[in-house]
Design an enzyme around this catalytic site. Sequence first.
Site, PDB file in Angstrom:
ATOM      1  N   LYS A   1       1.090  -1.019   0.156  1.00 23.90           N
ATOM      2  CA  LYS A   1      -0.023   0.023   0.027  1.00 23.90           C
ATOM      3  C   LYS A   1       0.718   1.051  -0.184  1.00 23.90           C
ATOM      4  CE  LYS A   1      -3.424   2.435   2.260  1.00 23.90           C
ATOM      5  NZ  LYS A   1      -3.994   3.018   3.699  1.00 23.90           N
TER       6      LYS A   1
ATOM      7  N   GLY B   1      -7.601   9.786   9.488  1.00 24.45           N
ATOM      8  CA  GLY B   1      -8.160   9.952  11.014  1.00 24.45           C
ATOM      9  C   GLY B   1      -9.209  10.929  11.530  1.00 24.45           C
TER      10      GLY B   1
END
Length: 264
Positions: A101, A162
Amino acid sequence: MTSKELLTIGGRTFHSRLMIGTGKFPSGAALREAIEASGAEIVTVALRRVDLAHPESESILSAIDPKKQLILPNTSGARNADEAVRLARLARAAGLEPWIKLELTPDPRYLLPDPIETLRAAEILVKEGFVVLPYIQADPVLAKRLEEIGTATVMPLGAPIGSNRGLKTRDMVRIIIEQANIPVVVDAGLGAPSHAAEAMEMGADAVLVNTALSDARDYGAMARAFAMAVEAGRMAYLAGLGPERDTAEASSPLTGFLFEKDGD
């Protein structure tokens, strides 16, 4: 076609369309609970947070069952293409599968991915045989360029990492989905199961969540809720959502059988 159709990435098939990140959990037990409850088959691990030479001592890696989940190393913390490529090569040298990733976030405040360095790193890693899943801003032009050079997916953000703010980039993500010939995974910012369902209803192939789970009071329950939302969203997309209308339209119009006479 059903909501159970398989997700294919890099020639490998998965039943689950929910991917899980491993940061911020207070313990390996909490992480294990979330992973098991989610049914996720792809779990991302930040390379800078683990000692690949001694995996048995790592609570993160010990929480992942490699027979059930693919460990997807990520280059979180890399600031440029050179750093990201070095991390990917280290992961492969340590024995992990050549999946990566790709995260390049030089901006420490908003952690927005660098499009230029991401494209450069992706070109290098694809040529070296990596299955590359790049994390990007919701940029349809960049997404298409990455597809053209051979990345396995594109992973546009829904909102900053987040933030739990949901799918704030929905218009651009919609274009990316429309144009893509590879899986589109909505990554970052999804803070509630409803956010994940919305992404799947739009036609995203999968979503990745982390903070929404680690912030929860009950990690397992929240993971199950996300898994159910992802499945429901996918099923709704395949079933075909009705169009939005500017005016009201009666769901029980006064026509047809209501006016039929006895014996007709």
